[in-house]
Motif scaffolding. Sequence first.
Motif, PDB file in Angstrom:
ATOM      1  N   LEU A 299     -41.890  24.689  37.291  1.00 59.89           N
ATOM      2  CA  LEU A 299     -42.604  26.078  37.710  1.00 59.89           C
ATOM      3  C   LEU A 299     -41.980  26.753  38.677  1.00 59.89           C
ATOM      4  O   LEU A 299     -42.129  28.025  38.881  1.00 59.89           O
ATOM      5  CB  LEU A 299     -44.037  25.620  37.992  1.00 59.89           C
ATOM      6  CG  LEU A 299     -44.953  25.128  36.859  1.00 59.89           C
ATOM      7  CD1 LEU A 299     -46.423  24.879  37.387  1.00 59.89           C
ATOM      8  CD2 LEU A 299     -45.312  26.206  35.660  1.00 59.89           C
ATOM      9  N   VAL A 300     -41.343  26.247  39.443  1.00 60.88           N
ATOM     10  CA  VAL A 300     -40.623  26.866  40.734  1.00 60.88           C
ATOM     11  C   VAL A 300     -39.313  27.385  40.430  1.00 60.88           C
ATOM     12  O   VAL A 300     -38.571  26.586  40.197  1.00 60.88           O
ATOM     13  CB  VAL A 300     -40.412  25.689  41.923  1.00 60.88           C
ATOM     14  CG1 VAL A 300     -39.927  26.698  43.152  1.00 60.88           C
ATOM     15  CG2 VAL A 300     -41.883  25.225  42.316  1.00 60.88           C
ATOM     16  N   PRO A 301     -38.945  28.608  40.303  1.00 60.70           N
ATOM     17  CA  PRO A 301     -37.965  29.165  39.861  1.00 60.70           C
ATOM     18  C   PRO A 301     -36.462  29.013  40.492  1.00 60.70           C
ATOM     19  O   PRO A 301     -35.518  29.151  39.933  1.00 60.70           O
ATOM     20  CB  PRO A 301     -38.266  30.804  39.804  1.00 60.70           C
ATOM     21  CG  PRO A 301     -39.432  31.048  40.445  1.00 60.70           C
ATOM     22  CD  PRO A 301     -39.915  29.682  40.745  1.00 60.70           C
ATOM     23  N   PHE A 302     -36.753  28.680  41.686  1.00 60.70           N
ATOM     24  CA  PHE A 302     -35.602  28.464  42.427  1.00 60.70           C
ATOM     25  C   PHE A 302     -34.995  26.987  42.468  1.00 60.70           C
ATOM     26  O   PHE A 302     -34.095  26.651  43.050  1.00 60.70           O
ATOM     27  CB  PHE A 302     -35.709  28.808  44.128  1.00 60.70           C
ATOM     28  CG  PHE A 302     -36.613  27.970  44.849  1.00 60.70           C
ATOM     29  CD1 PHE A 302     -36.506  26.930  45.343  1.00 60.70           C
ATOM     30  CD2 PHE A 302     -37.870  28.787  45.098  1.00 60.70           C
ATOM     31  CE1 PHE A 302     -37.763  26.268  45.999  1.00 60.70           C
ATOM     32  CE2 PHE A 302     -39.139  27.949  45.618  1.00 60.70           C
ATOM     33  CZ  PHE A 302     -38.866  26.815  46.163  1.00 60.70           C
ATOM     34  N   VAL A 303     -35.555  26.278  41.826  1.00 60.72           N
ATOM     35  CA  VAL A 303     -34.927  24.680  41.440  1.00 60.72           C
ATOM     36  C   VAL A 303     -33.937  25.019  40.320  1.00 60.72           C
ATOM     37  O   VAL A 303     -34.537  25.770  39.082  1.00 60.72           O
ATOM     38  CB  VAL A 303     -36.224  23.829  41.030  1.00 60.72           C
ATOM     39  CG1 VAL A 303     -35.583  22.358  40.421  1.00 60.72           C
ATOM     40  CG2 VAL A 303     -37.074  23.761  42.143  1.00 60.72           C
ATOM     41  N   PRO A 304     -32.939  24.542  40.200  1.00 62.48           N
ATOM     42  CA  PRO A 304     -31.718  24.961  39.215  1.00 62.48           C
ATOM     43  C   PRO A 304     -32.402  24.543  38.070  1.00 62.48           C
ATOM     44  O   PRO A 304     -32.823  23.339  37.817  1.00 62.48           O
ATOM     45  CB  PRO A 304     -30.651  24.119  39.877  1.00 62.48           C
ATOM     46  CG  PRO A 304     -30.663  24.136  41.246  1.00 62.48           C
ATOM     47  CD  PRO A 304     -32.128  23.774  41.585  1.00 62.48           C
ATOM     48  N   SER A 305     -31.862  25.330  36.903  1.00 61.52           N
ATOM     49  CA  SER A 305     -32.304  24.921  35.539  1.00 61.52           C
ATOM     50  C   SER A 305     -31.631  23.721  34.859  1.00 61.52           C
ATOM     51  O   SER A 305     -31.934  23.217  34.149  1.00 61.52           O
ATOM     52  CB  SER A 305     -32.045  26.374  34.606  1.00 61.52           C
ATOM     53  OG  SER A 305     -32.947  27.524  34.916  1.00 61.52           O
ATOM     54  N   LEU A 306     -30.378  23.809  35.735  1.00 59.90           N
ATOM     55  CA  LEU A 306     -29.382  22.470  35.182  1.00 59.90           C
ATOM     56  C   LEU A 306     -30.402  21.265  35.451  1.00 59.90           C
ATOM     57  O   LEU A 306     -30.449  20.445  34.618  1.00 59.90           O
ATOM     58  CB  LEU A 306     -28.215  22.527  35.824  1.00 59.90           C
ATOM     59  CG  LEU A 306     -27.190  21.429  35.353  1.00 59.90           C
ATOM     60  CD1 LEU A 306     -26.973  21.216  33.707  1.00 59.90           C
ATOM     61  CD2 LEU A 306     -25.837  21.354  35.993  1.00 59.90           C
ATOM     62  N   LEU A 307     -30.697  21.256  36.631  1.00 68.22           N
ATOM     63  CA  LEU A 307     -31.515  20.063  37.176  1.00 68.22           C
ATOM     64  C   LEU A 307     -32.959  19.895  36.405  1.00 68.22           C
ATOM     65  O   LEU A 307     -33.125  18.794  36.100  1.00 68.22           O
ATOM     66  CB  LEU A 307     -31.811  20.238  38.866  1.00 68.22           C
ATOM     67  CG  LEU A 307     -32.644  19.136  39.474  1.00 68.22           C
ATOM     68  CD1 LEU A 307     -31.628  17.685  39.357  1.00 68.22           C
ATOM     69  CD2 LEU A 307     -32.719  19.553  40.797  1.00 68.22           C
ATOM     70  N   THR A 308     -33.469  21.026  36.351  1.00 68.52           N
ATOM     71  CA  THR A 308     -34.999  20.786  35.713  1.00 68.52           C
ATOM     72  C   THR A 308     -34.677  20.628  34.089  1.00 68.52           C
ATOM     73  O   THR A 308     -35.523  19.902  33.709  1.00 68.52           O
ATOM     74  CB  THR A 308     -35.621  22.011  35.700  1.00 68.52           C
ATOM     75  OG1 THR A 308     -35.020  23.275  35.188  1.00 68.52           O
ATOM     76  CG2 THR A 308     -35.896  22.146  37.352  1.00 68.52           C
ATOM     77  N   GLY A 309     -33.817  21.131  33.664  1.00 68.03           N
ATOM     78  CA  GLY A 309     -33.297  20.674  32.262  1.00 68.03           C
ATOM     79  C   GLY A 309     -33.048  19.392  31.789  1.00 68.03           C
ATOM     80  O   GLY A 309     -33.285  18.915  30.944  1.00 68.03           O
ATOM     81  N   ALA A 310     -32.175  18.984  32.862  1.00 68.49           N
ATOM     82  CA  ALA A 310     -31.667  17.563  32.641  1.00 68.49           C
ATOM     83  C   ALA A 310     -33.102  16.413  32.868  1.00 68.49           C
ATOM     84  O   ALA A 310     -33.071  15.331  32.062  1.00 68.49           O
ATOM     85  CB  ALA A 310     -30.727  17.052  33.535  1.00 68.49           C
TER      86      ALA A 310
END
Length: 140
Positions: free
Chosen positions: A73-84
């Motif tokens: 939900l927090v857009p500044f957490v990198p998408s690579l990290l959240t995606g993994a």
Amino acid sequence: MRFFARPHQLPPRLAAGAVILNSGLGKADADEQTAAGLHGMAANTYPFLRDMDPVAFTRLLSRCEIALGTALLVPFVPSLLTGAALTGFAAGLLGLYLKTPGMRKDGGLRPSEQGILLVKDVWLLGIGLGLVIEELQAAD
């Protein structure tokens, strides 16, 4: 690695994050019977969990879901990290679907009535993989 989600990544991140966060919050105050059921299903599929206390397992699962849902939900957490993280979480859920007896119709991958609740999580795997692939391609 980008430290802010791209605008087109926000809708799937928000959808997955809201569902996972809600699930984690729902488990936060689980009673012993609910904890035993969740732990029993997970331990039957993943035997290394058998020695874990059901209440402690459910508490840990709740905290992990809350953390993952919030990160999405927090857009500044990198998408690579959240995606993994989302890919790993979804793979675990789909493992429950594939390995738990009665979740699939005989002779295939099609879900039984009981399996519908787990097989639907394939969309989480798709979102997670999509975020990871996009971010890895963007790094080239």
